[in-house]
Design a protein around this motif. Structure first.
Motif, mmCIF file in Angstrom:
data_model
loop_
_atom_site.group_PDB
_atom_site.id
_atom_site.type_symbol
_atom_site.label_atom_id
_atom_site.label_comp_id
_atom_site.label_asym_id
_atom_site.label_seq_id
_atom_site.Cartn_x
_atom_site.Cartn_y
_atom_site.Cartn_z
ATOM 1 N N PRO A 1 0.809 -1.250 0.000
ATOM 2 C CA PRO A 1 0.000 0.000 0.000
ATOM 3 C C PRO A 1 0.827 1.277 0.000
ATOM 4 O O PRO A 1 0.286 2.364 -0.261
ATOM 5 C CB PRO A 1 -0.828 -0.118 1.279
ATOM 6 C CG PRO A 1 -0.906 -1.584 1.541
ATOM 7 C CD PRO A 1 0.405 -2.132 1.101
ATOM 8 N N PHE A 2 2.119 1.185 0.276
ATOM 9 C CA PHE A 2 2.964 2.378 0.308
ATOM 10 C C PHE A 2 3.663 2.620 -1.032
ATOM 11 O O PHE A 2 4.483 3.524 -1.148
ATOM 12 C CB PHE A 2 4.025 2.243 1.418
ATOM 13 C CG PHE A 2 3.409 2.122 2.785
ATOM 14 C CD1 PHE A 2 2.917 3.256 3.448
ATOM 15 C CD2 PHE A 2 3.295 0.879 3.399
ATOM 16 C CE1 PHE A 2 2.355 3.124 4.715
ATOM 17 C CE2 PHE A 2 2.732 0.762 4.650
ATOM 18 C CZ PHE A 2 2.238 1.881 5.321
ATOM 19 N N SER B 1 -1.752 2.922 -3.340
ATOM 20 C CA SER B 1 -2.185 3.281 -1.984
ATOM 21 C C SER B 1 -3.667 2.996 -1.824
ATOM 22 O O SER B 1 -4.383 2.662 -2.783
ATOM 23 C CB SER B 1 -1.889 4.761 -1.730
ATOM 24 O OG SER B 1 -2.665 5.553 -2.631
ATOM 25 N N LYS B 2 -4.113 3.127 -0.575
ATOM 26 C CA LYS B 2 -5.525 2.888 -0.315
ATOM 27 C C LYS B 2 -6.395 3.913 -1.041
ATOM 28 O O LYS B 2 -7.509 3.601 -1.498
ATOM 29 C CB LYS B 2 -5.780 2.948 1.189
ATOM 30 C CG LYS B 2 -5.118 1.819 1.970
ATOM 31 C CD LYS B 2 -5.447 1.912 3.447
ATOM 32 C CE LYS B 2 -4.786 0.764 4.221
ATOM 33 N NZ LYS B 2 -5.099 0.809 5.669
ATOM 34 N N ASP C 1 -5.705 5.274 -3.906
ATOM 35 C CA ASP C 1 -5.771 4.835 -5.308
ATOM 36 C C ASP C 1 -6.777 3.709 -5.474
ATOM 37 O O ASP C 1 -7.507 3.635 -6.473
ATOM 38 C CB ASP C 1 -4.391 4.381 -5.775
ATOM 39 C CG ASP C 1 -3.392 5.531 -5.811
ATOM 40 O OD1 ASP C 1 -3.824 6.667 -6.046
ATOM 41 O OD2 ASP C 1 -2.186 5.264 -5.615
ATOM 42 N N TYR D 1 -5.278 -4.973 1.550
ATOM 43 C CA TYR D 1 -5.975 -3.827 2.177
ATOM 44 C C TYR D 1 -7.092 -4.382 3.063
ATOM 45 O O TYR D 1 -8.284 -4.381 2.661
ATOM 46 C CB TYR D 1 -6.564 -2.915 1.093
ATOM 47 C CG TYR D 1 -5.564 -2.513 0.016
ATOM 48 C CD1 TYR D 1 -4.720 -1.422 0.205
ATOM 49 C CD2 TYR D 1 -5.471 -3.222 -1.181
ATOM 50 C CE1 TYR D 1 -3.822 -1.052 -0.778
ATOM 51 C CE2 TYR D 1 -4.575 -2.856 -2.160
ATOM 52 C CZ TYR D 1 -3.744 -1.767 -1.948
ATOM 53 O OH TYR D 1 -2.851 -1.392 -2.923
#
Length: 879
Positions: free
Chosen positions: A793-794, A799-800, A802, A861
């Protein structure tokens, strides 16, 4: 006195251990230490010390009802252990000799008759050991062998006295149970002899003799000298007595002299009589020899007259035969005289040849001249008979050719009938046999017969083929099957075309086989026996019966069944095949014309004709009708070539579709091929399965290759074209694929290609609507190979936030996206019946991909809210 080594128990056990080491079952009866030497002399005549320590042992073994005794020599090894060195059989012991050069008398030799080399010398410690060993050996020889060897240098009387007086040793000899036992042990442990070297009576005589001498003899040597002197005195007395009888001897000599004189006189008289008898015997032999010559000459003259009479009888030519052979008639009424004349001529020629004729007569001038005369007569008759038969055969054939009633006419199909022709030919069958025995070669006559009959057969085949084509009504089917421009495929029944071909074979193949068999017998070919065809005479002569189509048996026995009867002497197969070529050459053109005619009407009828031809070939194995088999092979090849031409044209029609730039929907050759395959399966007969399967393979391969090329012309719609056509191929051939293995293979191939095209097309439609969603999932999966799940996620773009953007853009208004997917499938399809199955596949494929996406988000996620799969399934169900 020192203890003897013969009483050494340890020595005996060592010998027994040595025997056990070599695996023998002999028992040691006696063992004693000795010294072995070769008797070399040094200076002064004394023995040179060359002694080696050895052990002599006497062993025994019971073998049946007798005992086997051996003298074994043991030597000491480097470790001081006894081991066997040599073995001697006591039955070969021939001589025991004490060496006179040894003053002690302890050295002796043992001679064996089976040993050529000089025996070794054995030396004992003392005289007692020597006497003990030799006495034991001699006693064994007498006990077991019943004889004694020659003894030199030892006085027997001395040995007997020693054995009787010596009580210092105890020796026990034991044989196995149930065998002879000789014991040298008495109850008071004194040495005795159960069976001595001298008998009891001899011992008593010796004692009585010794008792008469009361002179106080103290030594045996003095006694022996006295006996020798008395023996010389007795011999002198005998000579004196002979000299006193001299007068009697003189009288006997005088009588012998007078008898000798009488014998000499008788010998002279016998010599005189012997000379006279010899002269008389020579005279008698001379008289007998002359008489024998006269008798033999008389017998020979008589035998010669008889042989000459037989030869003259053999050389005489009867006038009736000579006139018949040189100028007789060949009418049927005169055939009996001609056959008799031929048989006489054959016998006469054979009688003037070796071995029928004695070799001594073969070189006679009269015999040679008579043989030449018979050869001229034979050549004349063979030439006359051959010319007559050639003209006769040609006349018969000309008569039949000129009579139109023998052939098929318009509206009347007639089976050829050669019964009358063969009947007339058989009239001269015996004449041809006689010509074969006379000439051995009927080449010109056979060629003339085959040439005449060939004209008749070709005329019959041509008329029959013309009439069978003229009488067969059938509409012509087009050769263009797989071209859409040719219009609808007609379904006209053309079975009468293949029936006409079958009728042609049914009538003429048996006829040709019968003619081949008749030729082989009529013209005296040495070939295996054939079974005459029986179906040629069936049915009406003016027409054909309904069962003619089933008369495909050639009526020929398998040639292998007659190999044992005919042997390997079938030397005429080559000439027979040449004659068959002359007989049947050219007739194949009429068969070819029927095949070509049938092909023009309906090319698919080649399948039926191929099966009919194969049935005839499978039943045809006789070498005597080899040309008929070649004819059937050529017909089969021609039919196959015509059918392959049709298949090649069909393949060309398929390949022409490739030239069109844009084609949608099901190509026209797909359903047309199904119709073609159905018709081909209806025409299969006999063993023509391979021909049809090869056509299927070639056609379907071209169809699939052409389909792939057409699909590649427009990549946007390539998968749609493929899946529609492969589906149509499966639907049209479903029933045939269940019964035809070759089509089943291509059915499965089309099924696999259909599934692949469906998968590619559905994936393309799904990615058009949800490309961003599944590309995001693919990027996450790629990072999972190198990063931990909590690090993904980084990453940039993953990412979240996105993820939420992707979900909002892709799944908001998802009902519209699903509806667009369905319309996209429906828009490109020309076959509406495929839409339900394709839409079901599309929904399943999307749900599988979305389920993988939900699981991936839950892993990377975990706290993000994603619509569940069940919700998507309900939305899809409502579209």
């Amino acid at each position: 006195m020192a203890k003897s080594s013969a009483d050494d128990a340890e020595l005996r056990r060592a010998c027994e251990a040595a025997l056990e080491s070599i695996g023998t079952k002999h028992k040691v009866a006696m063992s004693i230490r000795v010294a072995k030497s070769r008797g070399a002399k040094g200076k002064g005549g004394k023995l040179k010390s060359m002694a080696k320590p050895r052990v002599l042992a006497v062993t025994t073994k019971l073998k049946g009802q007798r005992t086997k005794a051996l003298l074994r020599v043991f030597k000491y090894s480097n470790g001081g252990v006894l081991e066997p060195a040599k073995v001697y059989k006591l039955k070969h012991l021939s001589k025991v000799e004490v060496i006179s050069n040894d003053p002690s008398g302890c050295t002796f030799t043992l001679g064996f008759d089976n040993r050529s080399s000089s025996p070794p010398q054995w030396t004992m410690r003392n005289i007692d050991d020597r006497n003990r060993l030799l006495f034991f050996i001699l006693n064994m020889c007498k006990e077991i062998l019943g004889r004694l060897p020659k003894v030199v240098g030892i006085d027997i009387v001395e040995m007997a006295l020693w054995a009787k007086e010596n009580t210092s040793s105890v020796t026990t000899q034991a044989y196995p149970q149930d065998g002879p036992v000789a014991s040298l042990v008495t109850e008071d442990l004194k040495v005795t002899v159960e069976r001595e070297l001298v008998s009891q009576a001899e011992e008593e005589d010796i004692e009585a003799l010794l008792g008469t001498y009361v002179m106080g003899i103290g030594e045996a040597e003095a006694f022996s000298e006295r006996l020798k002197r008395e023996l010389l005195a007795l011999e002198a007395a005998n000579v004196h007595a002979i000299l006193e009888s001299e007068p009697l001897v003189d009288k006997v000599l005088q009588g012998l002299e007078s008898a000798t004189i009488c014998v000499d006189d008788i010998g002279e008289w016998l010599g005189i009589f012997n000379v006279k008898l010899r002269h008389m015997r020579e005279d008698i032999e001379s008289i007998e020899h002359r008489n024998n010559k006269l008798g033999m000459q008389s017998v020979n003259n008589k035998a010669l007259i008889e042989e000459l009479d037989k030869l003259l009888e053999r050389m005489c030519i009867p006038s009736e035969y000579a006139s018949c052979l040189s100028g007789g008639s060949f009418d049927e009424s005169h055939m009996h005289q001609n056959i008799e004349a031929c048989e006489w001529l054959t016998g006469a020629l054979r009688g003037l040849e070796i071995p029928q004729l004695d070799p001594c007569f073969a070189n006679m001038r009269a015999v040679k001249e008579k043989h030449a005369e018979l050869e001229i007569l034979k050549a004349t008759f063979v030439h006359r008979a051959s010319d007559f038969l050639k003209n006769y055969f040609a006349g018969l054939v000309d008569f039949m050719i000129n009579d139109k009633s023998y052939f098929s006419q318009r509206g009347q199909l007639k089976r050829p009938d050669h019964a009358d022709l063969r009947y007339k030919c058989r009239t001269y069958a015996r004449l041809i046999q006689q010509l074969k025995s006379l000439d051995k070669s009927l080449g010109p006559l056979r060629k003339a017969y085959c040439g005449s009959l060939n004209l008749l057969l070709r005329r019959e085949a041509r008329e029959f083929a013309n009439e069978i084509r003229a009488g067969t009504k059938a509409s012509r089917n087009p050769t263009v099957w797989l071209d859409a421009s040719s219009g609808p495929v007609s379904n006209v029944d053309t079975s009468n075309v293949s029936d006409a071909y079958a009728k042609m074979l049914t009538v003429f193949v048996p006829l040709l086989v019968d003619e081949s068999s008749f030729l082989a017998h009529f013209m005296c070919f040495e070939v295996p026996t054939l079974v005459p065809f029986g179906g040629a005479a069936n049915g009406d002569k003016n027409g054909l019966s309904d069962d003619d189509a089933n008369e495909d048996d050639l009526g020929i026995m398998d040639i292998d069944e007659n190999d044992n009867k005919a042997g390997n002497g079938s030397v005429d197969l080559g000439p027979l095949n040449e004659s068959l070529q002359d007989l049947l050459d050219g007739i194949q053109e009429d068969f070819y014309s029927v095949v070509d005619w049938a092909y023009k009407i309906d090319p698919l009828r080649c399948i039926s004709m191929h099966g009919i031809t194969e049935r005839y070939l499978s039943g045809h194995k006789a070498d005597a009708a080899g040309f008929v088999r070649l004819l059937l092979d050529d017909l089969e090849s021609r039919i196959s070539a015509l059918f392959n031409r049709f298949v090649d044209e069909a393949c060309h029609q398929i390949e022409r579709h490739e030239r069109n730039v844009r084609q949608m929907g099901v190509l026209p050759y797909i359903p047309r091929f199904a119709t073609l395959a159905t018709r081909m399966e209806q025409y299969i007969q006999g063993q023509s399965r391979d021909l049809v399967d090869q056509a299927y393979t070639k056609l379907v391969s071209i169809m699939f290759v052409t389909l792939e090329k057409i699909a590649q012309a427009d990549l946007k719609y390539a998968d749609v074209v493929l899946l529609e056509n492969y589906a149509a191929f499966q639907n049209s051939l479903y029933d045939l694929a269940n019964v035809v293995p070759t089509l089943a293979k291509f059915y499965h191939q089309a099924s696999e290609s259909y599934e692949q095209a469906c998968t590619r097309h559905i994936n393309m439609i799904i990615y058009i609507q949800f490309e961003r969603l599944f590309q995001f999932a693919r990027r996450v999966e790629d990072f999972m190979f190198t990063l931990a799940p909590e690090e993904i996620p980084f990453q940039i773009g993953l990412s979240k936030a996105d993820l939420r953007k992707i979900l909002k853009s892709s799944l908001s208004g998802v009902e519209k996206s699903f509806a667009q997917m369905c319309r996209k499938l429906q828009k490109n399809l020309t076959s509406e019946e495929l839409l339900p199955s394709l839409w079901d596949k599309c929904k399943k494929e999307f749900l599988d991909k979305y389920d993988s996406f939900v699981q991936l988000v839950a892993k990377i996620y975990p706290n993000e809210n994603v619509p569940p799969v069940a919700e998507m399934r309900e939305i899809l169900a409502s579209v």
